[in-house]
Design a protein around this motif. Structure first.
Motif, short mmCIF file in Angstrom:
data_model
loop_
_atom_site.label_atom_id
_atom_site.label_comp_id
_atom_site.label_asym_id
_atom_site.label_seq_id
_atom_site.Cartn_x
_atom_site.Cartn_y
_atom_site.Cartn_z
N ALA A 359 66.28 17.41 13.24
CA ALA A 359 67.01 18.65 12.97
C ALA A 359 66.16 19.60 12.12
O ALA A 359 66.12 20.82 12.36
CB ALA A 359 68.32 18.35 12.27
N TYR A 360 65.47 19.03 11.14
CA TYR A 360 64.65 19.85 10.24
C TYR A 360 63.46 20.45 11.01
O TYR A 360 63.11 21.62 10.82
CB TYR A 360 64.15 18.99 9.08
CG TYR A 360 63.96 19.75 7.79
CD1 TYR A 360 63.16 20.88 7.73
CD2 TYR A 360 64.56 19.32 6.62
CE1 TYR A 360 62.97 21.57 6.55
CE2 TYR A 360 64.39 20.02 5.43
CZ TYR A 360 63.59 21.13 5.39
OH TYR A 360 63.41 21.81 4.22
N LEU A 361 62.82 19.65 11.87
CA LEU A 361 61.70 20.15 12.66
C LEU A 361 62.13 21.30 13.57
O LEU A 361 61.41 22.30 13.72
CB LEU A 361 61.09 19.02 13.50
CG LEU A 361 60.26 17.98 12.74
CD1 LEU A 361 59.94 16.79 13.63
CD2 LEU A 361 58.96 18.60 12.22
N LYS A 362 63.30 21.19 14.17
CA LYS A 362 63.81 22.26 15.03
C LYS A 362 64.09 23.52 14.20
O LYS A 362 63.78 24.64 14.61
CB LYS A 362 65.09 21.81 15.73
CG LYS A 362 65.61 22.83 16.76
CD LYS A 362 66.83 22.31 17.48
CE LYS A 362 67.24 23.24 18.62
NZ LYS A 362 67.48 24.63 18.19
N PHE A 363 64.66 23.31 13.01
CA PHE A 363 64.94 24.43 12.13
C PHE A 363 63.65 25.17 11.75
O PHE A 363 63.57 26.40 11.80
CB PHE A 363 65.65 23.91 10.88
CG PHE A 363 65.67 24.89 9.74
CD1 PHE A 363 66.55 25.96 9.74
CD2 PHE A 363 64.81 24.75 8.67
CE1 PHE A 363 66.56 26.88 8.70
CE2 PHE A 363 64.81 25.65 7.62
CZ PHE A 363 65.68 26.72 7.64
N LEU A 364 62.62 24.41 11.38
CA LEU A 364 61.34 25.02 11.00
C LEU A 364 60.74 25.83 12.14
O LEU A 364 60.12 26.87 11.94
CB LEU A 364 60.35 23.95 10.56
CG LEU A 364 60.60 23.27 9.22
CD1 LEU A 364 59.62 22.12 9.01
CD2 LEU A 364 60.50 24.26 8.06
N LYS A 365 60.93 25.34 13.36
CA LYS A 365 60.36 26.01 14.53
C LYS A 365 61.12 27.29 14.88
O LYS A 365 60.50 28.30 15.26
CB LYS A 365 60.40 25.05 15.73
CG LYS A 365 59.83 25.65 17.01
CD LYS A 365 59.94 24.66 18.16
CE LYS A 365 59.44 25.26 19.46
NZ LYS A 365 59.61 24.34 20.60
N ASP A 366 62.44 27.29 14.72
CA ASP A 366 63.26 28.38 15.25
C ASP A 366 63.72 29.42 14.24
O ASP A 366 64.02 30.55 14.61
CB ASP A 366 64.51 27.81 15.94
CG ASP A 366 64.17 26.92 17.12
OD1 ASP A 366 63.05 27.05 17.65
OD2 ASP A 366 65.01 26.09 17.50
N ASP A 367 63.82 29.03 12.95
CA ASP A 367 64.48 29.92 12.00
C ASP A 367 63.63 31.16 11.70
O ASP A 367 62.48 31.06 11.29
CB ASP A 367 64.78 29.19 10.69
CG ASP A 367 65.72 30.01 9.81
OD1 ASP A 367 66.93 29.99 10.08
OD2 ASP A 367 65.23 30.68 8.89
#
Length: 402
Positions: A359-367
């Protein structure tokens, strides 16, 4: 190529954001000879007066106004400082042309009451800057020229070509506004530029990564990579992944995270085949990466404290948690649970940690906020994605082996 005065994609995106948040956003409107040529600029950070200066550059724009807007249901509530007759009529047709028919422009006054634009005077409330510039006041113009020259010298004195490249357009815009006779617009632009320069001059310089330590860690990693190559493929694969993550940390200058990753890698390589590898502590890896990020965020906090940046304002008081929102709390909870668990409970906690890492990796990529932190208007180096992503990947390898 987007319309200079009306970037349909940007306008639609920000209208949706305004509707979702309920917040007022700055805007500038440009009245044109034909409704299809009218302009609307909305921004999260730029004041309306600055947007109006940008709007005036569009060749089709005859008159302009600025203010704030809100979106309730599908009504775009426009509250300009000086209402301009034609804003509703032209925007309705423009929205229809751009496929934004669900949005209905409504003109409102300072008290929130709806204004019938037909009751406005034909020339709007716009003063001479709608057409030819007002005669320049020599004293005011001279003072602004001095401020522009001083700001240019201050930018040059920073000794940072990248930063100078980002600030140079602000100086050019100030010169152009002064040439157009827009003293208020020029002064407002200089106010922001001078405030940013003051912060940049006052903030402590970030200590560069220790090149000697980086060289030692790199040499140590090279030696471990050679050891990994001599192992059977099934044993080498996970260790090679760890080595790649460490190399990425070194490349980004995240030396504490690289050092912790190397300790874990060496422990694994020094453990005889068949023995249990002493588990590395993902908490230590994360704390080291977070400290790297916190240093950049701290410098950015200093630059933000006296600025009015709605999207970035949360960072000034909250630091890294303000950037990462709830992801930080959820990840720390999973880390603590894995650290204290044993046996089957540790395996279950490891799976929960892997879910939080994903979840954190996706957040870093998209936010988008992360991107704004790293590419901030102050030229402050605040890397977030690379050090945290590298640490998360190392932690994932540890959790998978639990």
């Amino acid at each position: 190529m987007p319309d200079q005065a009306f970037d349909a994609d940007a306008v639609l995106k920000l209208l949706k954001k305004a509707k979702a948040s309920g917040k007022a956003l700055p805007f500038a409107f440009g009245l044109a000879g034909k409704p299809e040529d009218c302009g609307l600029m909305i921004d999260l950070r730029k004041p309306g007066k600055v947007l109006r200066g940008d709007m005036k550059k569009a060749p089709a724009i005859k008159k302009s106004c600025f203010g704030t807007l809100r979106v309730e249901e599908n009504e775009v509530l426009l509250q300009p400082e000086k209402p301009l007759k034609g804003i509703v009529k032209q925007l309705k047709k423009k929205f229809m042309k751009e496929g934004m028919v669900k949005f209905k422009p409504v003109l409102i006054g300072p008290d929130g009451s709806i204004i019938d634009e037909e009751s406005l005077p034909d020339d709007g409330a716009e003063s001479p800057e709608a057409g030819a510039p007002a005669p320049a006041d020599d004293g005011a113009a001279a003072a602004l020229k001095q401020r522009i020259a001083a700001a240019a010298e201050a930018v040059k004195a920073l000794g940072n070509p990248d930063l100078a490249g980002k600030l140079a357009p602000e100086i050019k815009a100030s010169v152009k506004l002064l040439g157009q006779g827009d003293h208020d617009g020029c002064a407002a632009r200089l106010d922001r530029l001078e405030a940013a320069l003051a912060k940049l001059q006052a903030q402590p310089k970030s200590a560069p990564a220790d090149p000697e330590q980086a060289a030692k860690l790199s040499k140590l990693l090279t030696a471990q990579a050679a050891r990994i190559k001599s192992l059977p493929p099934e044993q080498a694969a996970p260790l090679a992944e760890q080595a790649r993550a460490i190399a990425a940390s070194l490349k980004s200058g995240a030396l504490p995270a690289a050092a912790d990753g190397l300790k874990a890698l060496i422990r694994a390589l020094d453990t005889p085949a068949g023995d249990t590898v002493p588990p590395a502590d993902p908490m230590e890896i994360w704390q080291a990466a977070k400290e790297d990020v916190d240093r950049g965020i701290s410098s950015l906090q200093d630059a933000l404290k006296s600025q009015n940046h709605p999207v970035l304002a949360q960072i000034a008081d909250a630091g890294l948690p303000g950037v990462t929102d709830g992801n930080q709390t959820a990840l720390m909870k999973a880390l603590f649970e894995m650290k204290s668990a044993t046996g089957e409970a540790r395996k279950k906690a490891a799976q929960a940690l892997l879910a939080q890492i994903a979840a954190y990796l996706k957040f870093l990529k998209d936010d988008p906020v992360i991107a704004m932190v790293e590419d901030n208007p102050f030229g402050v180096k605040a890397p977030v994605k690379t050090p945290l992503t590298n640490a998360l990947r190392q932690m994932a390898e540890i959790a998978k082996a639990a």
